[in-house]
Design a protein around this motif. Structure first.
Motif, PDB file in Angstrom:
ATOM      1  N   LEU A 202       0.845  -1.194   0.000  1.00 37.56           N
ATOM      2  CA  LEU A 202       0.000   0.000   0.000  1.00 37.56           C
ATOM      3  C   LEU A 202       0.882   1.247   0.000  1.00 37.56           C
ATOM      4  O   LEU A 202       1.888   1.310   0.693  1.00 37.56           O
ATOM      5  CB  LEU A 202      -0.878  -0.002   1.252  1.00 37.56           C
ATOM      6  N   THR A 203       0.497   2.238  -0.791  1.00 39.56           N
ATOM      7  CA  THR A 203       1.197   3.523  -0.813  1.00 39.56           C
ATOM      8  C   THR A 203       0.212   4.612  -0.412  1.00 39.56           C
ATOM      9  O   THR A 203      -0.834   4.754  -1.038  1.00 39.56           O
ATOM     10  CB  THR A 203       1.774   3.827  -2.206  1.00 39.56           C
ATOM     11  N   VAL A 204       0.547   5.346   0.629  1.00 39.64           N
ATOM     12  CA  VAL A 204      -0.347   6.390   1.125  1.00 39.64           C
ATOM     13  C   VAL A 204       0.447   7.678   1.314  1.00 39.64           C
ATOM     14  O   VAL A 204       1.475   7.692   2.000  1.00 39.64           O
ATOM     15  CB  VAL A 204      -0.999   5.996   2.466  1.00 39.64           C
ATOM     16  N   HIS A 205      -0.040   8.740   0.699  1.00 39.87           N
ATOM     17  CA  HIS A 205       0.481  10.078   0.969  1.00 39.87           C
ATOM     18  C   HIS A 205      -0.623  10.827   1.714  1.00 39.87           C
ATOM     19  O   HIS A 205      -1.563  11.331   1.104  1.00 39.87           O
ATOM     20  CB  HIS A 205       0.855  10.793  -0.326  1.00 39.87           C
TER      21      HIS A 205
ATOM     22  N   SER B 173       3.359   7.853   4.267  1.00 40.20           N
ATOM     23  CA  SER B 173       4.055   9.128   4.292  1.00 40.20           C
ATOM     24  C   SER B 173       3.110  10.268   4.640  1.00 40.20           C
ATOM     25  O   SER B 173       2.151  10.544   3.909  1.00 40.20           O
ATOM     26  CB  SER B 173       4.713   9.395   2.921  1.00 40.20           C
ATOM     27  N   HIS B 174       3.373  10.889   5.783  1.00 43.93           N
ATOM     28  CA  HIS B 174       2.692  12.119   6.198  1.00 43.93           C
ATOM     29  C   HIS B 174       3.695  12.859   7.080  1.00 43.93           C
ATOM     30  O   HIS B 174       3.533  12.955   8.309  1.00 43.93           O
ATOM     31  CB  HIS B 174       1.413  11.799   6.960  1.00 43.93           C
TER      32      HIS B 174
ATOM     33  N   PRO C  11      10.573   2.799   6.060  1.00 45.41           N
ATOM     34  CA  PRO C  11      10.480   3.628   7.273  1.00 45.41           C
ATOM     35  C   PRO C  11       9.315   4.608   7.180  1.00 45.41           C
ATOM     36  O   PRO C  11       9.173   5.345   6.201  1.00 45.41           O
ATOM     37  CB  PRO C  11      11.832   4.351   7.298  1.00 45.41           C
ATOM     38  N   ILE C  12       8.484   4.602   8.176  1.00 47.96           N
ATOM     39  CA  ILE C  12       7.277   5.432   8.162  1.00 47.96           C
ATOM     40  C   ILE C  12       7.667   6.907   8.301  1.00 47.96           C
ATOM     41  O   ILE C  12       8.457   7.270   9.183  1.00 47.96           O
ATOM     42  CB  ILE C  12       6.330   5.015   9.290  1.00 47.96           C
ATOM     43  N   GLU C  13       7.105   7.733   7.447  1.00 45.84           N
ATOM     44  CA  GLU C  13       7.382   9.162   7.462  1.00 45.84           C
ATOM     45  C   GLU C  13       6.229   9.871   8.170  1.00 45.84           C
ATOM     46  O   GLU C  13       5.142  10.008   7.617  1.00 45.84           O
ATOM     47  CB  GLU C  13       7.536   9.693   6.034  1.00 45.84           C
ATOM     48  N   GLY C  14       6.487  10.297   9.392  1.00 48.26           N
ATOM     49  CA  GLY C  14       5.435  10.917  10.185  1.00 48.26           C
ATOM     50  C   GLY C  14       5.316  10.225  11.525  1.00 48.26           C
ATOM     51  O   GLY C  14       6.101   9.332  11.854  1.00 48.26           O
ATOM     52  N   CYS C  15       4.330  10.600  12.291  1.00 40.63           N
ATOM     53  CA  CYS C  15       4.140  10.052  13.637  1.00 40.63           C
ATOM     54  C   CYS C  15       3.269   8.796  13.592  1.00 40.63           C
ATOM     55  O   CYS C  15       2.443   8.631  12.691  1.00 40.63           O
ATOM     56  CB  CYS C  15       3.499  11.111  14.529  1.00 40.63           C
ATOM     57  N   VAL C  16       3.472   7.906  14.572  1.00 36.03           N
ATOM     58  CA  VAL C  16       2.651   6.695  14.726  1.00 36.03           C
ATOM     59  C   VAL C  16       2.034   6.710  16.121  1.00 36.03           C
ATOM     60  O   VAL C  16       2.736   6.908  17.115  1.00 36.03           O
ATOM     61  CB  VAL C  16       3.496   5.416  14.528  1.00 36.03           C
TER      62      VAL C  16
END
Length: 487
Positions: free
Chosen positions: A234-237, A259-260, A283-288
């Protein structure tokens, strides 16, 4: 409506309807329905004709009447609001001039595969069989909130876009789907909303691409899934909001890209999940945010986590793959909520379940060090003493090393310079080793300390040994008490 009012193309569809025969206006298999705006009357069918057929169309005894149409241009609005029809509708490879209106309709089967539509309004629609949008292209919002589909919803390769709309491009909030939502390869330029939906089987978004940079791209709070939520590759912006979801099986985000960068990339707080798979995820871009989530298994390499996380209240049973504590601990130190003791306890319990007591002790040691940084200066000083001497009780061998080192210093010092006896006639034979042990051990007595009195520098050394002995004894007792109470 009389049959004499029909065009030749419509008459062809009319006559085929009674027997459920297919009508295909396409000139080639690979014809692009996006060019349908230029199709002429020879392949144009008015939406009013289709509505009449679905509601009151002719039937032939022994046949199943149904609408099977391909490669047509649908003129006008297909208005089935609040209508009920037992006839299946298959409108494949078609071009719609206007968005169909199916608000509150009850339909047996609806297939719009490979068609191009300016949108779809179908709030609270009921479909007895399946709803199929395979490779459809929607140029406006698709409103299916509150829909009830007994079978599956198929959206493989479908495209959803609404450039001028603030609302979601796909709305399935509060929808009820008996089987699966099958949407691998889906493309959405805007928000996809599944809030409060209930799916009896699997939600498959593998290979999908959701684009809404700076905003929520997938909104699925309180989504209930009977089996798995599959989103491999899955690709999510934009933001993925899975707060409060219920998935007894797997939430599969393997090989995904989330990515956020300036906000929350993945929110799954208060979720109940069987397995969360982040295997080979970029690597996740943004907060989790995983606060208060309950997860049986988290499959994730330490490198997948971003610089900002929220883990307070996260409960899990197993972490995979098995990694040394040194690789897992940096994640806890990046928690935006600061020192979260519960997170350390969870990691400790995870290591103990697999029998890695060494890693569990390292996590507890890291917890005490993180706690030390939150305390007043005098408490921090005592913490540094405990850390240096016995590692807060998790490294007891350090106490033995300190004891042996001090014993050696005292034995050598007093062996070279015997202290004078207080009562020479009653004093036992001087032994520098046991005299030093008498100074170091606050409880045990060998009768040496009270019989001899050093002077000068040697007296100062005896004071230092007594103080060091009490510090060692106190720190060892504190560490032992901590371990026993935890067990």
């Amino acid at each position: 409506m009389e049959i004499n009012d029909l065009t030749p193309a419509e008459e062809r569809v009319w006559r085929a309807f009674a027997t459920g025969a297919a009508v295909d206006f396409r000139t080639a298999e690979d014809e692009d329905p996006a060019q349908g705006e230029g199709w002429g009357p020879e392949r144009t069918v008015r939406a009013a004709v289709l509505r009449f057929l679905l509601l009151n169309g002719p039937e032939e005894q022994g046949e199943t009447a149904s609408l099977k149409l391909a490669g047509a241009r649908i003129g006008g609005v297909l208005d089935l609001r609040y209508a009920t029809t037992e006839r299946a509708a298959r409108l494949r490879h078609c071009f719609f001039d206007d968005a169909p209106q199916l608000y509150g309709a009850h339909i047996r089967h609806l297939n719009l595969s490979e068609s191009v539509l300016p949108g779809l309004t179908a709030h609270t629609v009921r479909v007895d069989d399946v709803l199929r949008f395979t490779r459809c292209r929607f140029r406006g919002p698709v409103r299916l909130d509150g829909a009830q589909v007994s079978g599956s919803v198929f959206m493989e390769g479908a495209e959803f876009a609404a450039p001028d709309a603030e609302e979601p491009v796909l709305q399935l909030n509060q929808a009820s789907v008996g089987d699966d939502i099958w949407a691998p390869g889906l493309r959405a330029l805007g928000r996809v909303r599944l809030t409060g939906a209930s799916v009896g089987g699997t939600v498959n978004l593998s290979g999908a691409r959701l684009d809404r940079p700076g905003h929520t791209a997938l909104q699925a709070q309180n989504l209930s899934v009977g089996a798995d939520l599959l989103a491999m590759q899955l690709t999510v912006h934009g933001r993925v909001d899975l707060r409060g979801i219920r998935v007894p099986g797997q939430v599969g985000l393997a090989f995904a890209r989330l990515s956020h960068p300036d906000g929350m990339a993945l929110r799954a707080s208060s979720a109940v999940i069987g397995e969360l798979w982040l295997h080979e995820t970029l690597p996740i871009e943004g907060c989790v945010d995983l606060r208060r989530a309950q997860i049986e298994l988290i499959q994730a390499d330490p490198g997948v986590w971003p610089a900002h996380v929220h883990l307070d209240g996260l409960t899990y049973a197993t972490l995979a793959p098995h990694e040394p504590a040194e690789r897992r601990l940096p994640l806890l130190e990046r928690d935006d909520d600061g020192y979260v003791p519960y997170a350390y306890e969870q990691l400790t319990a995870s290591y103990r379940r697999v029998g890695d007591d060494h890693a569990a002790r390292l996590v507890q040691l890291a917890k005490q060090r993180r706690l030390r940084a939150t305390r007043a200066w005098y408490a921090r000083v005592w913490g540094y003493v405990q850390d240096a001497t016995v590692g807060y009780g998790f490294r007891p061998l350090r106490a033995a090393v300190w004891l042996l080192s001090l014993l050696a210093v005292g034995s050598i010092a007093y062996g070279l310079h015997h202290p004078r006896a207080l009562k020479a006639s009653e004093a036992p034979e001087f032994d520098p080793v046991f005299y030093t042990l008498d100074l170091l051990l606050p409880v045990i007595s060998f009768g040496q300390e009270g019989a001899f009195a050093p002077d000068g520098w040697y007296q100062t050394l005896s004071y230092a040994l007594v103080i060091a002995g009490w510090i060692l004894a106190t720190t060892v007792f504190t560490g032992v008490t901590r371990n026993v109470s935890r067990q």
